[in-house]
Design a protein around this motif. Structure first.
Motif, mmCIF file in Angstrom:
data_model
loop_
_atom_site.group_PDB
_atom_site.id
_atom_site.type_symbol
_atom_site.label_atom_id
_atom_site.label_comp_id
_atom_site.label_asym_id
_atom_site.label_seq_id
_atom_site.Cartn_x
_atom_site.Cartn_y
_atom_site.Cartn_z
ATOM 1 N N ILE A 97 1.048 -1.165 -0.157
ATOM 2 C CA ILE A 97 0.090 -0.127 -0.093
ATOM 3 C C ILE A 97 0.936 1.263 0.072
ATOM 4 N N SER A 98 0.971 2.052 -1.001
ATOM 5 C CA SER A 98 1.828 3.058 -1.128
ATOM 6 C C SER A 98 1.139 4.045 -2.506
ATOM 7 N N ALA A 99 1.961 3.911 -3.674
ATOM 8 C CA ALA A 99 1.459 4.602 -4.927
ATOM 9 C C ALA A 99 1.397 3.562 -5.761
ATOM 10 N N SER A 100 0.183 3.543 -6.562
ATOM 11 C CA SER A 100 -0.083 2.473 -7.628
ATOM 12 C C SER A 100 0.585 2.611 -8.972
ATOM 13 N N VAL A 101 1.665 1.731 -8.911
ATOM 14 C CA VAL A 101 2.812 1.712 -10.074
ATOM 15 C C VAL A 101 2.627 0.347 -10.694
ATOM 16 N N GLY A 102 1.644 -0.685 -10.621
ATOM 17 C CA GLY A 102 1.435 -1.729 -11.203
ATOM 18 C C GLY A 102 2.283 -2.824 -10.241
ATOM 19 N N GLU A 103 2.329 -3.885 -11.175
ATOM 20 C CA GLU A 103 3.058 -5.147 -10.453
ATOM 21 C C GLU A 103 4.687 -4.791 -10.565
ATOM 22 N N ILE A 104 5.346 -5.197 -9.482
ATOM 23 C CA ILE A 104 6.759 -5.194 -9.354
ATOM 24 C C ILE A 104 7.047 -6.687 -8.924
ATOM 25 N N ILE A 105 8.310 -6.999 -9.409
ATOM 26 C CA ILE A 105 8.666 -8.449 -8.960
ATOM 27 C C ILE A 105 10.047 -8.408 -8.266
ATOM 28 N N ILE A 106 10.198 -8.866 -6.950
ATOM 29 C CA ILE A 106 11.282 -8.926 -6.069
ATOM 30 C C ILE A 106 11.357 -10.554 -5.645
ATOM 31 N N GLU A 107 12.465 -10.789 -5.725
ATOM 32 C CA GLU A 107 12.853 -12.018 -5.309
ATOM 33 C C GLU A 107 12.011 -13.346 -6.029
ATOM 34 N N ASN A 108 11.783 -13.260 -6.942
ATOM 35 C CA ASN A 108 10.688 -13.974 -7.885
ATOM 36 C C ASN A 108 9.283 -13.978 -7.214
ATOM 37 N N LYS A 109 8.922 -13.023 -6.342
ATOM 38 C CA LYS A 109 7.424 -12.638 -6.219
ATOM 39 C C LYS A 109 6.837 -11.428 -6.802
ATOM 40 N N LYS A 110 5.816 -11.720 -7.058
ATOM 41 C CA LYS A 110 4.954 -10.699 -7.532
ATOM 42 C C LYS A 110 4.266 -9.715 -6.449
ATOM 43 N N ILE A 111 4.331 -8.623 -6.561
ATOM 44 C CA ILE A 111 3.868 -7.617 -5.512
ATOM 45 C C ILE A 111 3.147 -6.579 -6.334
ATOM 46 N N MET A 112 1.557 -6.277 -5.952
ATOM 47 C CA MET A 112 0.928 -5.320 -6.744
ATOM 48 C C MET A 112 1.111 -4.147 -5.702
ATOM 49 N N THR A 113 1.376 -3.213 -6.331
ATOM 50 C CA THR A 113 1.456 -1.886 -5.627
ATOM 51 C C THR A 113 0.057 -1.265 -5.542
ATOM 52 N N ILE A 114 -0.574 -0.778 -4.569
ATOM 53 C CA ILE A 114 -1.706 -0.110 -4.553
ATOM 54 C C ILE A 114 -1.874 1.063 -3.976
ATOM 55 N N SER A 115 -2.688 2.026 -4.285
ATOM 56 C CA SER A 115 -3.117 3.257 -3.811
ATOM 57 C C SER A 115 -3.780 3.019 -2.412
ATOM 58 N N SER A 116 -3.695 3.868 -1.429
ATOM 59 C CA SER A 116 -4.471 3.664 -0.396
ATOM 60 C C SER A 116 -5.840 4.072 -0.489
ATOM 61 N N GLU A 117 -6.038 4.734 -1.738
ATOM 62 C CA GLU A 117 -7.644 5.121 -2.151
ATOM 63 C C GLU A 117 -8.266 3.981 -2.839
ATOM 64 N N SER A 118 -7.384 2.904 -3.063
ATOM 65 C CA SER A 118 -8.263 1.949 -4.193
ATOM 66 C C SER A 118 -9.164 1.169 -2.964
ATOM 67 N N PRO A 119 -10.202 0.651 -3.572
ATOM 68 C CA PRO A 119 -11.240 -0.099 -2.915
ATOM 69 C C PRO A 119 -10.554 -1.442 -2.231
ATOM 70 N N LEU A 120 -9.706 -2.164 -2.768
ATOM 71 C CA LEU A 120 -9.055 -3.031 -2.167
ATOM 72 C C LEU A 120 -8.284 -2.712 -0.680
ATOM 73 N N ALA A 121 -7.323 -1.502 -0.719
ATOM 74 C CA ALA A 121 -6.948 -1.007 0.222
ATOM 75 C C ALA A 121 -7.685 -0.478 1.254
ATOM 76 N N LYS A 122 -8.765 0.061 1.062
ATOM 77 C CA LYS A 122 -9.928 0.490 1.961
ATOM 78 C C LYS A 122 -10.540 -0.476 2.536
ATOM 79 N N GLU A 123 -10.847 -1.826 1.974
ATOM 80 C CA GLU A 123 -11.121 -2.922 2.468
ATOM 81 C C GLU A 123 -10.380 -3.564 3.580
#
Length: 146
Positions: A97-123
């Motif tokens: 939960i930060s700024a939405s810049v899409g998917e990033i991959i670190i250590e072969n793991k997919k991480i979705m960056t999402i905005s705190s304003e997104s419905p998912l983050a709000k839930e």
């Protein structure tokens, strides 16, 4: 998971977006200067369209600058509940939960960056490990929070 590394990648992506928008504005302004001619109304219409384009790019640039400011305030400390700066693992994926810049991959793991304003983050906000939430009729369980 190293939140510092994730945040660094996001900051770099935001900086690249800022540079792109600034370059677009400069190029559009330069082309505006090149359209000068003795064509009267056509010149004015073209110039107005270019100004609208510059205004549109400037709006997008301001949004990205706001995201950059938000990122500078984020802490990389471990979180006990879902909040800004939290890295959250649910049974459906990893979310930062930060700024939405899409998917990033670190250590072969997919991480979705999402905005705190997104419905998912709000839930998710305020929830702790082992708690569940429902979004789009799909139940997710929070497994880990960093």
């Amino acid at each position: 998971m190293k939140k510092e590394e994730i945040l660094h990648i996001i900051k770099n992506k935001i900086s690249a977006k800022i540079q792109t928008f600034e370059n677009l504005i400069a190029e559009t302004r330069a082309s505006s200067n090149d359209t000068k001619s003795s064509m009267g109304d056509k010149y004015e219409t073209g110039r107005e369209m270019l100004q609208q384009e510059i205004n549109n790019i400037q709006r997008q640039l301001n949004e990205v600058l706001n995201q950059q400011g938000f990122l500078h305030k984020l802490s990389t400390e471990t979180c006990s509940k879902v909040q800004n700066g939290a890295l959250v693992k649910t049974d459906k994926g990893l979310f930062y939960i930060s700024a939405s810049v899409g998917e990033i991959i670190i250590e072969n793991k997919k991480i979705m960056t999402i905005s705190s304003e997104s419905p998912l983050a709000k839930e998710m906000f305020g929830k702790k490990e082992s708690e569940t939430f429902i979004i789009n009729k799909v139940t997710q369980t929070i497994e880990k929070i960093w």
